[in-house]
Motif scaffolding. Sequence first.
Motif: not given
Length: 110
Positions: A15-25, A82-84
Amino acid sequence: MTTLTAPTVAPTVLDQLKALSHEIRFELVRYLAGGERCVCDLEALLTLPQSKVSYHLAILRDAELVSAEQRGKNTYYALRLDQLFGLGGSFLSEIFVQSPALTHQDHSIC
């Protein structure tokens, strides 16, 4: 009357990797690495409308990668370090899971 709410489920590594995978995010995270920012600052940096910036920030919040704090009429966002920092180790742990032992074979099955 008591209202029952469903327990929240922590986001998975995927879930976290998917959230980071978009260029805007990804860009939002890079800007927030410099420190806490207001949505209006992020709009100006990305040259995007407030609705689009807020949409992507909500995804990062759901993934527990950023936190938000309301101050007056503005919302300020900051990275959840902490999450990152934990994401890298969790990612590697997910990839290098202990595989089940193979049974003994005299000859290769390939």
